[in-house]
Design a protein around this motif. Sequence first.
Motif, mmCIF file in Angstrom:
data_model
loop_
_atom_site.group_PDB
_atom_site.id
_atom_site.type_symbol
_atom_site.label_atom_id
_atom_site.label_comp_id
_atom_site.label_asym_id
_atom_site.label_seq_id
_atom_site.Cartn_x
_atom_site.Cartn_y
_atom_site.Cartn_z
ATOM 1 N N LEU A 163 0.805 -1.227 0.000
ATOM 2 C CA LEU A 163 0.000 0.000 0.000
ATOM 3 C C LEU A 163 0.834 1.272 0.000
ATOM 4 C CD1 LEU A 163 -2.807 -1.015 2.514
ATOM 5 C CD2 LEU A 163 -3.003 -0.805 0.028
ATOM 6 N N ILE A 164 2.157 1.126 0.045
ATOM 7 C CA ILE A 164 3.032 2.312 0.031
ATOM 8 C C ILE A 164 2.756 3.218 -1.168
ATOM 9 C CG2 ILE A 164 5.425 3.040 -0.338
ATOM 10 C CD1 ILE A 164 6.302 0.895 1.611
ATOM 11 N N PRO A 165 2.599 2.653 -2.402
ATOM 12 C CA PRO A 165 2.334 3.549 -3.545
ATOM 13 C C PRO A 165 1.082 4.393 -3.376
ATOM 14 C CG PRO A 165 2.941 1.363 -4.299
ATOM 15 C CD PRO A 165 2.749 1.260 -2.826
ATOM 16 N N PHE A 166 0.070 3.873 -2.674
ATOM 17 C CA PHE A 166 -1.169 4.625 -2.490
ATOM 18 C C PHE A 166 -1.015 5.703 -1.413
ATOM 19 C CE2 PHE A 166 -2.244 0.425 -4.063
ATOM 20 C CZ PHE A 166 -3.067 0.730 -5.132
ATOM 21 N N VAL A 167 -0.105 5.469 -0.470
ATOM 22 C CA VAL A 167 0.116 6.437 0.606
ATOM 23 C C VAL A 167 0.907 7.642 0.093
ATOM 24 C CG1 VAL A 167 1.163 6.797 2.874
ATOM 25 C CG2 VAL A 167 0.008 4.641 2.363
ATOM 26 N N ILE A 168 1.915 7.342 -0.742
ATOM 27 C CA ILE A 168 2.742 8.424 -1.300
ATOM 28 C C ILE A 168 2.521 8.494 -2.816
ATOM 29 C CG2 ILE A 168 4.483 8.383 0.527
ATOM 30 C CD1 ILE A 168 6.214 6.617 -1.291
ATOM 31 N N MET A 169 1.273 8.581 -3.191
ATOM 32 C CA MET A 169 0.902 8.508 -4.603
ATOM 33 C C MET A 169 1.633 9.543 -5.463
ATOM 34 S SD MET A 169 -0.936 7.016 -6.922
ATOM 35 C CE MET A 169 -2.240 6.130 -6.063
ATOM 36 N N ASN A 170 1.683 10.787 -5.010
ATOM 37 C CA ASN A 170 2.304 11.852 -5.810
ATOM 38 C C ASN A 170 3.788 11.579 -6.051
ATOM 39 O OD1 ASN A 170 -0.113 13.238 -5.958
ATOM 40 N ND2 ASN A 170 0.299 14.468 -4.121
ATOM 41 N N LYS A 171 4.517 11.217 -4.981
ATOM 42 C CA LYS A 171 5.940 10.903 -5.127
ATOM 43 C C LYS A 171 6.143 9.687 -6.011
ATOM 44 C CE LYS A 171 7.823 12.845 -0.853
ATOM 45 N NZ LYS A 171 8.587 12.549 0.380
ATOM 46 N N TYR A 172 5.268 8.699 -5.844
ATOM 47 C CA TYR A 172 5.414 7.453 -6.613
ATOM 48 C C TYR A 172 5.236 7.715 -8.106
ATOM 49 C CZ TYR A 172 5.823 2.397 -6.286
ATOM 50 O OH TYR A 172 6.299 1.116 -6.333
ATOM 51 N N ILE A 173 4.233 8.523 -8.435
ATOM 52 C CA ILE A 173 4.024 8.868 -9.842
ATOM 53 C C ILE A 173 5.201 9.683 -10.373
ATOM 54 C CG2 ILE A 173 2.574 10.208 -11.419
ATOM 55 C CD1 ILE A 173 0.183 9.456 -9.706
ATOM 56 N N THR A 185 5.379 -3.818 -10.252
ATOM 57 C CA THR A 185 5.303 -5.251 -9.955
ATOM 58 C C THR A 185 5.476 -5.553 -8.464
ATOM 59 O OG1 THR A 185 6.209 -5.752 -12.147
ATOM 60 C CG2 THR A 185 6.279 -7.511 -10.495
ATOM 61 N N ILE A 186 6.454 -4.926 -7.832
ATOM 62 C CA ILE A 186 6.757 -5.253 -6.431
ATOM 63 C C ILE A 186 5.559 -5.014 -5.503
ATOM 64 C CG2 ILE A 186 8.171 -4.614 -4.439
ATOM 65 C CD1 ILE A 186 10.527 -4.247 -6.358
ATOM 66 N N PRO A 187 4.914 -3.836 -5.542
ATOM 67 C CA PRO A 187 3.734 -3.658 -4.682
ATOM 68 C C PRO A 187 2.609 -4.638 -5.010
ATOM 69 C CG PRO A 187 4.516 -1.542 -5.488
ATOM 70 C CD PRO A 187 5.235 -2.588 -6.261
ATOM 71 N N THR A 188 2.455 -4.945 -6.302
ATOM 72 C CA THR A 188 1.409 -5.886 -6.708
ATOM 73 C C THR A 188 1.656 -7.269 -6.111
ATOM 74 O OG1 THR A 188 1.099 -4.679 -8.799
ATOM 75 C CG2 THR A 188 0.222 -6.915 -8.669
ATOM 76 N N ILE A 189 2.914 -7.707 -6.154
ATOM 77 C CA ILE A 189 3.261 -9.018 -5.599
ATOM 78 C C ILE A 189 2.997 -9.049 -4.099
ATOM 79 C CG2 ILE A 189 5.182 -10.581 -5.108
ATOM 80 C CD1 ILE A 189 6.353 -9.816 -7.823
ATOM 81 N N PHE A 190 3.375 -7.980 -3.420
ATOM 82 C CA PHE A 190 3.156 -7.946 -1.967
ATOM 83 C C PHE A 190 1.667 -7.909 -1.625
ATOM 84 C CE2 PHE A 190 7.671 -6.914 -1.534
ATOM 85 C CZ PHE A 190 7.976 -7.558 -0.339
ATOM 86 N N LEU A 191 0.880 -7.215 -2.411
ATOM 87 C CA LEU A 191 -0.563 -7.200 -2.185
ATOM 88 C C LEU A 191 -1.165 -8.585 -2.400
ATOM 89 C CD1 LEU A 191 -1.683 -3.833 -3.831
ATOM 90 C CD2 LEU A 191 -1.644 -4.394 -1.397
#
Length: 217
Positions: free
Chosen positions: A138-148, A168-174
Amino acid sequence: METFIKIGGVLAVLVVPIVLAFLNNKLAHLKHNQESKVEALKLAVEFEAQDLKMRSALYKDRLAKSLFNNDSLTYNEAKFFSQYENADYWVVQYAEIRGMLTRERDETGVITGFKRKSHWINALLFLLGYAFCAFIGLIPFVIMNKYIAWMVSSYEKGMPLTILLLVTIPTIFLLLGFLCLRYVEKYATCGIFLNGFKKDAFKLPEIETNNEEDAAV
């Protein structure tokens, strides 16, 4: 008046086929249900037949699967549940967590009960695994702006592999988190089944009497 007659004729042409199709479907459904009930009664009679013991294990397993409409059920399992009231209900509940249970047997191989395969520590570890994987995923959703911004920067620098890893990495962890949660859910369902079966499942008096007579013979 003629206009109403014409409109009625058009409506009749449109509605009557729909009504007939609906009635035919209802009759076919009722006929199928009736045939299914008759077939279930035949299977139940065959399941209780004395000469069934002479049949092969494969035949008895197939009969049990057909009787309870469950492809994972064996004859010994079906025979165990048939001793209890509302056997169909317990078989449905059991089928959901069958892989989580160990079948206890007596010296003749007859199933006498069930117990968990895994210890509660395993469920705790999977719960912690779910929390960890969900946190990473869920890290990408928490820091969405930085991630994009990282993905855009990687694209501008011509680094498609980095973009692939960021997705891929966040998807695998989810996905791993979901699998861990499913295990914990099954573990909880397993406990509910065992407690409910112990508390609410009652043996049929007729079966108990027959078993005592068979033992005496």
